[in-house]
Design an enzyme around this catalytic site. Structure first.
Site, PDB file in Angstrom:
ATOM      1  N   PRO A 204       0.261  -7.257  -7.401  1.00 11.96           N
ATOM      2  CA  PRO A 204       1.087  -8.382  -7.899  1.00 11.96           C
ATOM      3  C   PRO A 204       2.081  -8.628  -7.191  1.00 11.96           C
ATOM      4  O   PRO A 204       2.949  -7.827  -6.873  1.00 11.96           O
ATOM      5  CB  PRO A 204       1.024  -8.238  -9.368  1.00 11.96           C
ATOM      6  N   GLU A 205       2.386  -9.864  -6.941  1.00  9.63           N
ATOM      7  CA  GLU A 205       3.456 -10.443  -6.391  1.00  9.63           C
ATOM      8  C   GLU A 205       4.331 -11.270  -7.524  1.00  9.63           C
ATOM      9  O   GLU A 205       4.034 -11.115  -8.714  1.00  9.63           O
ATOM     10  CB  GLU A 205       3.369 -11.067  -5.041  1.00  9.63           C
TER      11      GLU A 205
ATOM     12  N   ARG B 100      20.089  -9.780  11.103  1.00  8.90           N
ATOM     13  CA  ARG B 100      18.871  -8.545  11.492  1.00  8.90           C
ATOM     14  C   ARG B 100      18.396  -9.071  12.739  1.00  8.90           C
ATOM     15  O   ARG B 100      18.506 -10.465  13.294  1.00  8.90           O
ATOM     16  CB  ARG B 100      18.193  -8.661  10.322  1.00  8.90           C
TER      17      ARG B 100
ATOM     18  N   ARG C 166      -5.652   2.832  -8.452  1.00  9.88           N
ATOM     19  CA  ARG C 166      -5.385   3.427  -7.296  1.00  9.88           C
ATOM     20  C   ARG C 166      -3.826   4.367  -7.648  1.00  9.88           C
ATOM     21  O   ARG C 166      -3.472   5.022  -6.602  1.00  9.88           O
ATOM     22  CB  ARG C 166      -4.753   2.370  -6.028  1.00  9.88           C
TER      23      ARG C 166
ATOM     24  N   HIS D  76      -9.443   3.874 -15.546  1.00  7.42           N
ATOM     25  CA  HIS D  76      -8.324   3.764 -15.117  1.00  7.42           C
ATOM     26  C   HIS D  76      -7.151   3.535 -15.817  1.00  7.42           C
ATOM     27  O   HIS D  76      -6.079   3.110 -15.153  1.00  7.42           O
ATOM     28  CB  HIS D  76      -8.356   2.451 -14.176  1.00  7.42           C
TER      29      HIS D  76
END
Length: 272
Positions: free
Chosen positions: A2-3, A150, A111, A92
């Site tokens: 998720p973002e 930057r 994961r 999971h």
DNA sequence: CACGAGACCTGTTCGC
DNA sequence: TGCGAACAGGTCTCGT
């Protein structure tokens, strides 16, 4: 996984179900999920605490308890769901918190990259984060100055959470396409006008993502449908929605990066 | 400081 | 069909 928009979507679903509930038991099924404190202390401290509110900072969930903060980062494959009634742990599941009203909060994470902290002061986890892209702190002039402070490829810089907090691989590619900027553009060559367009684009893709309840890809379906509206992400070889050129995929900073070579031409600068 | 590679993990899809 | 490679919404650490 998720973002920012996906975390926001998950929080919206958890809030009404969890606020006011008290934690009755802890089932930690993968020890490395818990960063802080030790499993023993975690259980001792969290039992009996009540959930007061849930906020987002960057991609972190911040659950305010009566005496501590429970901080969760879902990383690539984490998910949080609320289940009612007797629950049989699934393959999971990494952490299960049983609550009052016969309800459980389940942290599932195939994961095992996701992480959980229980802290008195959550600011230690947030100290290296850049501004929130949907806050008033994020302005076109801030973005222009920050880009010029930057010398980095735009894609890598937008993914850097210490630069700007919340964008991930999907929304970065989508924002750069909307802004017509090549992902490899050196950040300090962006003009004032381009910075303003990028500022609008970042906010627009995030707001669209939130409005569509995030993106649901792969085997996890969480109700969002932004995945059906991607302009470039995962669409290599398909037509750009703006000009019809085939979308290309390159690797930038070890992340798959999708862009339209026509709309997002890399402008060469210097030596005129 | 910028950048690339490797690590952390499991599961699915792709290519031969 | 089988099997290894490549890939996946993230982030940290190390070497150059």
């Amino acid at each position: 996984m998720p973002e920012l928009p996906e975390v926001e979507t998950i929080i919206s679903s958890l809030r009404p179900a969890l606020i006011g509930k008290t934690i009755l038991s802890v089932d930690l099924r993968w020890n490395r999920t818990l960063v802080n404190p030790s499993p023993k202390k975690f259980q001792k401290v969290i039992l009996g605490q009540q959930i007061q509110d849930i906020f987002r900072r960057a991609k972190f969930l911040q659950i305010k308890l009566s005496g501590s903060y429970l901080i969760i980062h879902l990383r690539m494959s984490g998910d949080l769901l609320v289940v009612l009634g007797g629950y049989q742990p699934a393959k999971h599941d990494r952490l299960i918190l049983k609550m009052t009203d016969d309800m459980s909060l389940v942290f599932s994470d195939p994961r095992k990259f996701g992480r959980v902290w229980l802290l008195d002061d959550p600011s230690v986890v947030f100290q290296n984060l850049g501004p929130e892209p949907l806050s008033d702190e994020f302005t076109p002039s801030w973005l222009y100055a920050a880009l010029h402070s930057r010398h980095r490829q735009l894609k890598a810089l937008l993914l850097d959470q210490s630069f700007l907090a919340g964008l991930g691989n999907i929304y970065t590619d989508e924002a750069l396409h909307l802004a017509r900027l090549h992902p490899l553009t050196p950040s300090d060559t962006v003009t004032v006008e381009q910075a303003e367009i990028l500022w609008i684009s970042v906010r627009q893709v995030l707001q669209e993502g939130i409005q569509r309840n995030g993106a649901s890809i792969d085997w996890v379906y969480r109700g969002g449908d932004f995945q059906n509206h991607f302009r470039v992400y995962g669409r290599q070889g398909k037509a750009c929605p703006v000009c019809g050129t085939k979308i290309e995929r390159i690797v930038v900073g070890q992340r798959g990066t999708h862009f339209c070579p026509t709309c997002q031409a890399l402008i060469k600068t210097g030596n005129g």
